[in-house]
Structure formats: structure tokens, C-alpha cells
Write a protein that holds these residues in place. Structure first.
Motif, PDB file in Angstrom:
ATOM      1  N   GLY A 120       6.733 -18.169  17.836  1.00  0.00           N
ATOM      2  CA  GLY A 120       6.134 -18.117  16.508  1.00  0.00           C
ATOM      3  C   GLY A 120       5.682 -16.718  16.137  1.00  0.00           C
ATOM      4  N   VAL A 121       5.115 -16.618  14.957  1.00  0.00           N
ATOM      5  CA  VAL A 121       4.592 -15.343  14.464  1.00  0.00           C
ATOM      6  C   VAL A 121       3.313 -15.623  13.686  1.00  0.00           C
ATOM      7  N   VAL A 122       2.314 -14.776  13.908  1.00  0.00           N
ATOM      8  CA  VAL A 122       1.038 -14.838  13.193  1.00  0.00           C
ATOM      9  C   VAL A 122       0.942 -13.583  12.330  1.00  0.00           C
ATOM     10  N   LEU A 123       0.725 -13.767  11.030  1.00  0.00           N
ATOM     11  CA  LEU A 123       0.759 -12.658  10.078  1.00  0.00           C
ATOM     12  C   LEU A 123      -0.565 -12.537   9.325  1.00  0.00           C
ATOM     13  N   PHE A 124      -0.995 -11.290   9.118  1.00  0.00           N
ATOM     14  CA  PHE A 124      -2.165 -11.000   8.290  1.00  0.00           C
ATOM     15  C   PHE A 124      -1.852  -9.835   7.369  1.00  0.00           C
ATOM     16  N   LYS A 125      -2.350  -9.918   6.147  1.00  0.00           N
ATOM     17  CA  LYS A 125      -2.217  -8.807   5.211  1.00  0.00           C
ATOM     18  C   LYS A 125      -3.478  -8.704   4.365  1.00  0.00           C
ATOM     19  N   LYS A 126      -3.977  -7.480   4.232  1.00  0.00           N
ATOM     20  CA  LYS A 126      -5.115  -7.240   3.347  1.00  0.00           C
ATOM     21  C   LYS A 126      -4.891  -5.936   2.600  1.00  0.00           C
ATOM     22  N   SER A 127      -5.152  -5.972   1.317  1.00  0.00           N
ATOM     23  CA  SER A 127      -5.058  -4.783   0.466  1.00  0.00           C
ATOM     24  C   SER A 127      -6.399  -4.573  -0.207  1.00  0.00           C
ATOM     25  N   VAL A 128      -6.798  -3.305  -0.322  1.00  0.00           N
ATOM     26  CA  VAL A 128      -8.064  -2.976  -0.980  1.00  0.00           C
ATOM     27  C   VAL A 128      -7.828  -1.844  -1.968  1.00  0.00           C
ATOM     28  N   GLY A 129      -8.636  -1.850  -3.045  1.00  0.00           N
ATOM     29  CA  GLY A 129      -8.622  -0.736  -3.999  1.00  0.00           C
ATOM     30  C   GLY A 129      -7.327  -0.569  -4.741  1.00  0.00           C
ATOM     31  N   ASP A 130      -6.609  -1.649  -5.018  1.00  0.00           N
ATOM     32  CA  ASP A 130      -5.331  -1.544  -5.723  1.00  0.00           C
ATOM     33  C   ASP A 130      -5.554  -0.982  -7.120  1.00  0.00           C
ATOM     34  N   GLY A 131      -4.920   0.146  -7.409  1.00  0.00           N
ATOM     35  CA  GLY A 131      -5.054   0.770  -8.721  1.00  0.00           C
ATOM     36  C   GLY A 131      -6.199   1.752  -8.809  1.00  0.00           C
ATOM     37  N   ALA A 132      -7.067   1.797  -7.796  1.00  0.00           N
ATOM     38  CA  ALA A 132      -8.189   2.734  -7.810  1.00  0.00           C
ATOM     39  C   ALA A 132      -7.770   4.066  -7.204  1.00  0.00           C
ATOM     40  N   GLU A 133      -8.724   5.008  -7.154  1.00  0.00           N
ATOM     41  CA  GLU A 133      -8.418   6.318  -6.591  1.00  0.00           C
ATOM     42  C   GLU A 133      -8.096   6.206  -5.107  1.00  0.00           C
TER      43      GLU A 133
END
Length: 287
Positions: free
Chosen positions: A134-147
Motif C-alpha cells: 500500500g501507500v500512505v499519502l499526505f499533502k499540505k499547502s500553506v500561503g497559496d497566493g501570498a508572498e
């Protein structure tokens, strides 16, 4: 050039390019191999790309990767349906699907604890006998569009194989973290810090009734719970180690480079401190 040599050369090229542009660079390479579907599939399966987020028919977010892809369709771990729909898609067995559901619920809690926000997905597939992967996946994005903005992608691929004659399973885990940070502003200008890291881990752990093919629901739930706990421990430990290594490599090295380029204190003070340090070393060595 043989197919194997082409794959090795392509992977070597992708490792030397900016990880932020892996998907675009991979698509460019695939366009060169469009007459060889096998080569394209091998390249896709060998390359870790930044994860993409999609929504299923129940409006639940899930992550796209090569392990939940069948052709041009992707399977949701929540609904177990492909988008676009497939009549003959690949699915885990009923027993493994139940384990997949439990794993997604457990790692969603893990995501909440360690990431606060973001998206997680777990996909399982059958192997011989009671073995599975199997595979365990994580994704997090912060500040999209900011400086300042950044993304973190964790990809944990594992295999679980029963140890013959024992109520134990052997686990092998390969984890990749893809990190991308971009900052821009009048004070510091533009900064793009991207990279990836791959590490491996494993171990042998107890699993309840691992050598029994029980049909009792209670037994299956205990086996599933043990598998999820064992995989979770490996993922948690290795991901924490990789997070600390990334902090040391990225920020520690950047700090050293900046310190060598421009001292915080005056050079005269730095020289005086260096002389004092040398005198202390000399006096200690004479004793």
C-alpha cells in the motif's frame, strides 16, 4: 538505447532538475516516448511527483498518484469509485477494502494531529496469500497566493509479508518527502527552496492471528488494527526523522552559508573572539 538505459537516464535527469517542476519535466520526457507505452508506464511508476488533489462524487478530497490510477481514471479511497468511471477498474479484495477504509480513518486522525490541515489518502492492493502492499499519502499547502507559500508532500510506500509459521509480519517502508518553499518581497527579493528526500525503514511486528485465515469479523478487525498500528509507527518514526533532517539540511546549511557571506557582528569583534578562543585552547593544551 535500451529501455532500461532510457529509464535510468531519465531518472538521473529528473533528479538534477528542480523538484517543483517534476510534473512538467516528466510530461516533456513522456512526449519523447509516446510511441512506447511500456516505457511511459515505467517512467510514471518510478518517478515521485508532487501530489494532486481531487474531489470525488461525495465532494471529499483525495490525493492522486500512480497507485490509485487505472488508465486516465483515479480511485477515491472514500467511495472506492473511479473518476472518470471505469467498468473494469482494479480494486482491492473485500477484506482488504475493509482494511483500507480503517487505514484511511486512522491516518486522517494522524493528519489532523501532525498537519492540522491538508489531505491524506491510503491505498492498498493485494499480493500473494495474506501479503499486501500500500501507500500512505499526505499533502499540505500553506500561503497559496501570498508572498510566502509552501507545499509538503509525503509518499510512504510499504510491503507487508507474513513470516512463515509465526503470528508476525515483516514490513518494508520507502518514504519520500517533497518540499517546496517560495518567498518573495521587497525586503529579501525572491527565494525558491525546493528538494526531496527518500529514506527506507522496516521491521517485524506481531499481528493477531497472522497465520490464520479467519472468517470471524472480530478476528479480522483485530488483524486490521494491528496492521494499521504497525504501519503507523513506521510512518510516524521515519517521517519525523526526515522532517528533522530536512530542517538541518535546508535551514542549517542556509544559515552557515549566509554567516560565511556576511557576519552578524563586526569583523574586528569576530577576530577578537577567535583570538580568545585560540588562547583558551592553547592554555588548556599546556596543562
Amino acid at each position: 538505447m535500451a529501455s532500461k538505459d532510457l529509464i535510468e537516464a531519465s531518472n538521473d535527469l529528473l533528479r538534477r532538475l528542480n523538484p517543483k517542476n517534476t510534473t512538467e519535466n516528466l510530461n516533456s520526457l513522456i512526449s519523447l516516448f509516446r510511441n512506447d507505452p511500456t516505457l511511459t508506464e515505467d517512467l510514471l511508476s518510478d518517478t515521485d511527483q508532487p501530489l494532486l488533489v481531487a474531489r470525488d462524487s461525495e465532494n471529499r478530497e483525495y490525493l492522486l498518484c500512480d497507485w490509485n490510477r487505472d488508465g486516465d481514471s483515479y480511485r477515491s479511497p472514500w467511495t472506492n469509485k473511479y473518476t472518470p468511471e471505469l467498468e473494469d477498474g482494479t480494486y482491492p479484495s473485500d477484506a482488504l477494502r475493509n482494511r483500507e477504509i480503517a487505514a484511511n480513518q486512522a491516518f486522517d486522525v494522524y493528519r489532523e494531529l501532525y498537519y492540522d490541515r491538508g489531505v491524506s489518502s491510503v491505498y492498498l492492493w493485494n499480493q500473494e496469500n495474506n501479503d499486501f502492499a500500500g501507500v500512505v499519502l499526505f499533502k499540505k499547502s500553506v500561503g497559496d497566493g501570498a508572498e510566502s507559500k509552501g507545499t509538503w508532500d509525503s509518499i510512504h510506500v510499504f510491503e507487508a509479508k507474513a513470516v512463515p509459521g509465526k503470528a508476525k509480519f515483516s514490513y518494508k517502508l520507502t518514504s519520500t518527502v517533497i518540499l517546496n518553499m517560495v518567498s518573495s518581497g521587497e525586503t529579501i527579493g525572491e527565494m525558491d527552496l525546493s528538494g526531496n528526500m527518500t529514506r527506507q525503514s522496516g521491521g517485524i511486528f506481531d499481528v493477531y492471528a497472522a497465520d490464520l485465515d479467519s472468517d470471524r469479523e472480530q478476528d479480522r478487525e483485530r488483524v486490521d488494527a494491528d496492521h494499521i498500528a504497525n504501519i503507523g509507527k513506521l510512518v510516524e518514526d521515519l517521517e519525523l526523522d526526515m522532517r528533522n533532517l530536512l530542517q538541518e539540511v535546508y535551514f542549517g546549511k542556509a544559515k552557515d552559508v549566509v554567516a560565511n557571506l556576511r557576519s552578524v557582528q563586526s569583523l574586528s569583534q569576530a577576530n577578537r573572539d577567535r583570538l580568545v578562543h585560540q588562547e583558551m585552547i592553547s592554555s588548556m593544551s599546556k596543562r
